[in-house]
Design an enzyme around this catalytic site. Structure first.
Site, short mmCIF file in Angstrom:
data_model
loop_
_atom_site.label_atom_id
_atom_site.label_comp_id
_atom_site.label_asym_id
_atom_site.label_seq_id
_atom_site.Cartn_x
_atom_site.Cartn_y
_atom_site.Cartn_z
N ASP A 138 2.20 6.34 -9.48
CA ASP A 138 1.16 5.59 -8.76
C ASP A 138 1.32 4.11 -9.06
OD1 ASP A 138 -1.93 6.58 -7.60
OD2 ASP A 138 -1.57 4.46 -8.04
N PHE B 81 0.59 11.92 -1.85
CA PHE B 81 -0.77 11.47 -1.55
C PHE B 81 -0.82 9.95 -1.39
CE2 PHE B 81 -3.46 15.17 -2.74
CZ PHE B 81 -2.57 15.94 -3.46
N THR C 167 3.32 0.77 3.07
CA THR C 167 3.08 1.89 2.13
C THR C 167 3.22 3.24 2.84
OG1 THR C 167 1.54 0.52 0.90
CG2 THR C 167 1.39 2.89 0.53
N THR D 82 -3.76 13.52 7.65
CA THR D 82 -5.20 13.44 7.97
C THR D 82 -5.46 13.91 9.40
OG1 THR D 82 -6.90 11.79 8.49
CG2 THR D 82 -4.68 10.98 8.41
N ASP D 83 -6.68 14.38 9.65
CA ASP D 83 -7.05 14.75 11.03
C ASP D 83 -7.08 13.51 11.94
OD1 ASP D 83 -9.36 13.55 10.01
OD2 ASP D 83 -10.74 15.13 10.67
N GLU D 84 -7.12 12.32 11.33
CA GLU D 84 -7.24 11.11 12.15
C GLU D 84 -5.99 10.86 13.02
OE1 GLU D 84 -9.19 7.77 10.27
OE2 GLU D 84 -10.12 9.08 8.80
N TYR E 8 -4.54 2.49 10.53
CA TYR E 8 -4.39 3.50 9.46
C TYR E 8 -3.84 4.80 10.03
CZ TYR E 8 -5.88 7.45 6.54
OH TYR E 8 -5.91 8.64 5.84
N LYS F 143 -0.23 6.84 9.49
CA LYS F 143 -0.14 8.21 8.99
C LYS F 143 0.61 9.10 10.00
CE LYS F 143 -1.76 9.80 5.75
NZ LYS F 143 -1.20 9.96 4.36
P1 NAD Z 1 -6.96 6.60 -2.16
O1 NAD Z 1 -6.92 5.32 -1.41
O2 NAD Z 1 -8.16 6.94 -2.99
O3 NAD Z 1 -5.71 6.66 -3.16
C1 NAD Z 1 -4.42 6.24 -2.80
C2 NAD Z 1 -3.57 6.18 -4.05
O4 NAD Z 1 -2.25 5.76 -3.66
C3 NAD Z 1 -4.07 5.16 -5.08
O5 NAD Z 1 -4.06 5.72 -6.37
C4 NAD Z 1 -3.08 4.02 -4.98
O6 NAD Z 1 -2.91 3.31 -6.20
C5 NAD Z 1 -1.81 4.77 -4.59
N1 NAD Z 1 -0.82 3.93 -3.93
C6 NAD Z 1 -1.02 3.05 -2.91
N2 NAD Z 1 0.13 2.45 -2.59
C7 NAD Z 1 1.09 2.97 -3.40
C8 NAD Z 1 2.49 2.76 -3.53
N3 NAD Z 1 3.14 1.88 -2.76
N4 NAD Z 1 3.16 3.47 -4.47
C9 NAD Z 1 2.51 4.35 -5.27
N5 NAD Z 1 1.19 4.58 -5.20
C10 NAD Z 1 0.49 3.90 -4.27
O7 NAD Z 1 -6.66 7.73 -1.10
P2 NAD Z 1 -7.23 9.22 -1.02
O8 NAD Z 1 -8.53 9.18 -0.34
O9 NAD Z 1 -7.08 9.87 -2.35
O10 NAD Z 1 -6.19 9.86 0.00
C11 NAD Z 1 -4.98 10.45 -0.47
C12 NAD Z 1 -4.15 10.91 0.72
O11 NAD Z 1 -4.90 11.85 1.48
C13 NAD Z 1 -3.81 9.76 1.66
O12 NAD Z 1 -2.48 9.94 2.08
C14 NAD Z 1 -4.79 9.92 2.81
O13 NAD Z 1 -4.22 9.47 4.02
C15 NAD Z 1 -4.98 11.42 2.84
N6 NAD Z 1 -6.29 11.89 3.33
C16 NAD Z 1 -7.44 11.35 2.84
C17 NAD Z 1 -8.68 11.83 3.29
C18 NAD Z 1 -9.98 11.30 2.74
O14 NAD Z 1 -11.04 11.65 3.24
N7 NAD Z 1 -9.98 10.47 1.70
C19 NAD Z 1 -8.70 12.85 4.25
C20 NAD Z 1 -7.50 13.38 4.72
C21 NAD Z 1 -6.30 12.89 4.25
P1 TYD Z 2 -15.08 6.26 6.04
O1 TYD Z 2 -15.61 6.83 4.77
O2 TYD Z 2 -14.54 4.86 6.02
O3 TYD Z 2 -13.99 7.29 6.59
P2 TYD Z 2 -13.20 7.31 8.03
O4 TYD Z 2 -13.40 6.03 8.72
O5 TYD Z 2 -11.79 7.52 7.59
O6 TYD Z 2 -13.78 8.49 8.76
O7 TYD Z 2 -16.22 6.29 7.14
C1 TYD Z 2 -16.87 7.51 7.50
C2 TYD Z 2 -17.75 7.20 8.68
O8 TYD Z 2 -18.79 6.30 8.25
C3 TYD Z 2 -17.02 6.49 9.81
O9 TYD Z 2 -17.55 6.94 11.06
C4 TYD Z 2 -17.38 5.02 9.62
C5 TYD Z 2 -18.77 5.08 9.02
N1 TYD Z 2 -19.11 3.99 8.10
C6 TYD Z 2 -20.31 3.30 8.28
O10 TYD Z 2 -21.08 3.56 9.20
N2 TYD Z 2 -20.60 2.29 7.40
C7 TYD Z 2 -19.76 1.96 6.36
O11 TYD Z 2 -20.07 1.01 5.59
C8 TYD Z 2 -18.54 2.68 6.19
C9 TYD Z 2 -17.58 2.35 5.08
C10 TYD Z 2 -18.26 3.71 7.09
#
Ligand code: NAD
Ligand code: TYD
Length: 341
Positions: A35, A83, A102, A127-129, A152, A156
């Site tokens: 990381d 991840f 990244t 991600t579903d996005e 974003y 992905k």
């Molecule tokens: P996060 O932003 O909390 O963590 C990302 C991690 O990647 C961090 O620890 C960061 O230091 C590390 N990182 C960033 N750039 C890097 C690099 N160049 N080299 C090495 N490490 C690096 O993200 P998250 O929410 O834990 O998501 C993890 C994965 O899951 C992502 O790929 C995201 O797209 C995917 N995902 C997230 C969600 C969600 O709701 N959070 C849902 C579906 C998929």
């Molecule tokens: P977020 O946690 O940023 O996830 P994503 O955009 O990847 O779904 O946001 C979740 C939902 O909440 C999204 O519809 C955007 C909304 N949102 C707000 O309304 N206010 C906020 O300050 C943030 C960060 C998100």
């Protein structure tokens, strides 16, 4: 059988929860966490794991060829689970460049290193996005079109296409999961749920974008981790699995339910300007992973959100530390003064 796993981005929200699950539930497994420790990654999320047998942390960048291939060789890595990413949509709108570096270039470098080192399985956490936005009807299936809308999700989607290309062109063993929005412990408080809890505990307004009627499908992070592990161990090469909790909530409903648990007034809700290009609705059809691997979420949304709110309230020092950016005292505790930074 894969025993030596490289987890990238393991200091982030989902990666840290995943590593904790592996170390607690899979004795004998060796896990290397690579990381970069960006603003979103921080080793305090794994303070209970430091020093556990089979766990190693490497401070490095997934874009760096020497770091990645050196780590794979040094630790005899057999499987990679990626991840690591820039993960916040709002940041991708204000600065898309690092998302391409990244999420796309970084994933390409990992794939190239994995291919050269003859890694047995490469897993991409997507991600579903990548499927874009839904109207009021229907759900994303694995056959849905890839139609990302934000920088974003576009980055992905590009990474997913590269993973598929390495499978199709080079015969690499790859698998992909596409999950809905996660919630739970150790999520950086720029994302909706921890932001809401963090603001509410200080009686600060909670910014709700637009009309607040956008819908997300929420899954407790542990349940995403168990799905990832099932797919990593059991899926066939080239497969893609959607992961979701069937918990569609509008942002307004979500914020109100958190305020209720916290005992805070709804007057904290503050409607603000909408996010540009804001996806209206995500909903995941997770029937394939449920049927194929008998996977199902372990908690309901009501149980998961209650646990989550309680966790943040019990860990307010963590919230204070990540919002202040002062990780030093945690690293000093964990590494006896020899901080990896
Ligand atoms: P996060 O932003 O909390 O963590 C990302 C991690 O990647 C961090 O620890 C960061 O230091 C590390 N990182 C960033 N750039 C890097 C690099 N160049 N080299 C090495 N490490 C690096 O993200 P998250 O929410 O834990 O998501 C993890 C994965 O899951 C992502 O790929 C995201 O797209 C995917 N995902 C997230 C969600 C969600 O709701 N959070 C849902 C579906 C998929
Ligand atoms: P977020 O946690 O940023 O996830 P994503 O955009 O990847 O779904 O946001 C979740 C939902 O909440 C999204 O519809 C955007 C909304 N949102 C707000 O309304 N206010 C906020 O300050 C943030 C960060 C998100």
């Amino acid at each position: 059988m894969i025993n030596n796993i490289l987890v990238t981005g393991g200091a982030g929200f989902i990666g840290a929860n995943f590593i904790r699950m592996l170390l607690n539930e899979c004795p004998g497994l060796n896990v290397v966490n690579l990381d970069l420790l960006t603003y979103a990654g921080n080793l305090s999320s794994l303070s209970d794991c430091a020093g556990k047998p089979g766990y190693v942390f490497v401070h490095g960048d997934i874009k760096d060829y020497n770091t990645v291939s050196g780590t794979i060789k040094k630790y005899g890595i057999e499987g990679v689970i990626n991840f690591a990413a820039e993960s916040h949509v709002d940041r991708s709108i204000s600065g898309p460049g690092i998302f391409i570096e990244t999420n796309v270039t970084g994933t390409l470098n990992l794939l190239q290193c994995a291919k050269e080192c003859k890694i047995k399985r490469f897993m991409q956490i997507s991600t579903d996005e990548v499927y874009g936005s839904l109207g009021s009807e229907g759900m994303f299936t694995e056959a849905s079109l890839i139609k990302p809308n934000s920088p974003y999700s576009a980055s992905k989607a590009a990474a997913d296409h590269l993973v598929h290309a390495f499978h199709h062109t080079f015969g690499m063993d790859t698998v992909i999961t596409r999950c809905s929005n996660n919630y739970g412990p150790y999520q950086f408080p720029e994302k909706m749920i921890p932001l809401c809890i963090n603001n509410a505990r200080h009686d600060k307004p909670i910014p709700v974008y637009g009309d607040g009627l956008q819908i997300r499908d929420w899954l407790y992070v542990y349940d995403h981790c168990s799905a990832i592990w099932a797919v990593f161990r059991k899926a066939s090469a080239g497969e893609v699995f959607n992961v979701g909790g069937c918990n569609e909530k509008s942002n307004l409903e979500l914020v109100k339910s958190i305020l209720k648990i916290l005992g805070k007034p709804e007057s904290l809700i503050s409607f603000v300007k909408d996010r540009p290009g804001h996806d209206r609705r995500y909903a995941i059809d997770a029937s394939r992973i449920m049927k194929t691997f008998d996977w199902k979420p372990s908690v309901t949304f009501e149980e998961g959100i209650e646990k989550t709110v309680k966790w943040y309230l019990a860990n307010q020092d963590w919230l204070d530390m990540v919002t202040s950016g002062d990780y030093r005292k945690y690293y000093e505790q964990m590494y006896s003064g020899r901080s990896p930074l």
